[in-house]
Motif scaffolding. Structure first.
Motif, mmCIF file in Angstrom:
data_model
loop_
_atom_site.group_PDB
_atom_site.id
_atom_site.type_symbol
_atom_site.label_atom_id
_atom_site.label_comp_id
_atom_site.label_asym_id
_atom_site.label_seq_id
_atom_site.Cartn_x
_atom_site.Cartn_y
_atom_site.Cartn_z
ATOM 1 N N ASN A 104 0.893 -1.060 0.005
ATOM 2 C CA ASN A 104 0.107 0.048 0.005
ATOM 3 C C ASN A 104 0.892 1.191 0.039
ATOM 4 N N VAL A 114 -12.510 4.110 9.406
ATOM 5 C CA VAL A 114 -12.861 3.571 7.999
ATOM 6 C C VAL A 114 -14.283 4.097 7.744
ATOM 7 N N THR A 140 -2.082 -4.143 0.645
ATOM 8 C CA THR A 140 -3.699 -4.124 0.426
ATOM 9 C C THR A 140 -3.793 -5.035 -0.758
ATOM 10 N N LEU A 149 -16.934 -3.853 -2.667
ATOM 11 C CA LEU A 149 -16.223 -3.016 -1.797
ATOM 12 C C LEU A 149 -17.391 -2.554 -0.618
ATOM 13 N N ARG A 152 -13.965 1.731 3.209
ATOM 14 C CA ARG A 152 -12.532 2.308 2.822
ATOM 15 C C ARG A 152 -12.003 3.210 3.409
ATOM 16 N N SER A 153 -10.738 3.695 3.563
ATOM 17 C CA SER A 153 -10.187 4.828 4.505
ATOM 18 C C SER A 153 -9.435 5.545 3.723
ATOM 19 N N CYS A 156 -6.182 3.684 2.889
ATOM 20 C CA CYS A 156 -6.213 2.619 2.140
ATOM 21 C C CYS A 156 -7.750 2.533 1.384
ATOM 22 N N GLU A 157 -7.862 2.667 0.155
ATOM 23 C CA GLU A 157 -9.044 2.333 -0.638
ATOM 24 C C GLU A 157 -9.770 0.919 -0.292
ATOM 25 N N ASN A 158 -9.022 0.128 -0.313
ATOM 26 C CA ASN A 158 -10.033 -1.191 -0.295
ATOM 27 C C ASN A 158 -9.778 -1.752 1.134
ATOM 28 N N GLN A 159 -10.510 -1.468 2.142
ATOM 29 C CA GLN A 159 -10.639 -1.761 3.570
ATOM 30 C C GLN A 159 -11.655 -3.083 3.949
#
Length: 233
Positions: A104, A114, A140, A149, A152-153, A156-159
């Protein structure tokens, strides 16, 4: 109902998941890959929980059991089992289903919010618009084919993602207890290098007890969702 969990290092166990499973009437078994790579008969389990760890899913040369673990995860998903992945566990689900896991742009270590992502589907698990949760990751995952999805945060987009009704991958840790937070800090404090999304040891360990209760309750909601949506093949 039988739950089986994959543990990759001694200091990242089930945390609050254990008490939830016990209260829900599950029998619990485990594979501790740092001791043995023995895997259970897939037909004999209902829920697979894949825990975290400091290794990368891409380090199969260093950890040969990763290849067998990913194959087992893929078979569990394809057979319709409940599968929950946490941090490394979510990355293993993604990798097992053909998605990339890469470094990431930021390490994310400590308590950061998040944001829930509205999937537009009533059947998808829904996180709140914002929740402060515990993180400890530097990699990530890309979303597996067909995954949705759900969180997200900023770092990091994919949480978090959901695959079908019975598979959820979480990049963050909702199972963390004061004891497990101290354990990961003790064993991984060399990663606490000052950065925008890396908190100090004191900051990580000084959160109030109600913060742990909040994330543990959210973990219970995720587990309840998987249990309620589970249909035996």
């Amino acid at each position: 109902m039988r739950a089986h969990y994959f543990q990759h290092v001694p200091f990242e166990g089930l945390g609050s998941i254990e008490s939830w499973l016990t209260a829900a009437g599950y029998t619990i078994s485990e594979t501790r890959f740092y001791e043995s790579a023995a895997l259970p008969d897939l037909k004999q389990i209902d829920l697979l929980v894949v825990m975290g760890g400091p290794m990368s899913v891409n380090e199969e040369d260093q950890y040969p059991w990763l290849a067998e673990e990913k194959l087992y995860i893929r078979e569990a998903i394809q057979s319709g089992k409940q599968v929950l992945g946490i941090c490394l566990g979510a990355q293993l689900i993604a990798s097992a289903m053909g998605a990339e896991v890469v470094r990431n742009s930021e390490k994310e270590i400590g308590w950061f919010p998040v944001q829930g992502v509205d999937s537009g589907r009533a059947s998808t698990f829904a996180f709140p618009p914002s929740a402060e949760v515990f993180h400890w990751h530097g990699e990530t995952f890309a979303l597996p084919s067909g995954a949705i999805l759900i969180a997200r945060s900023k770092a990091c987009e994919n949480q978090a993602f959901q695959l079908g009704n019975s598979v959820i991958g979480l990049q963050f840790h909702l199972e963390t207890t004061p004891e497990s937070a101290r354990a990961i800090v003790t064993n991984c404090r060399d990663e606490l290098v000052a950065a925008q999304y890396v908190q100090t040891e004191d900051t990580i360990l000084s959160v109030r007890s109600d913060q742990y209760r909040s994330i543990n309750q959210m973990m219970g909601k995720v587990l309840s969702y998987l249990q309620q949506s589970y249909e035996k093949p």
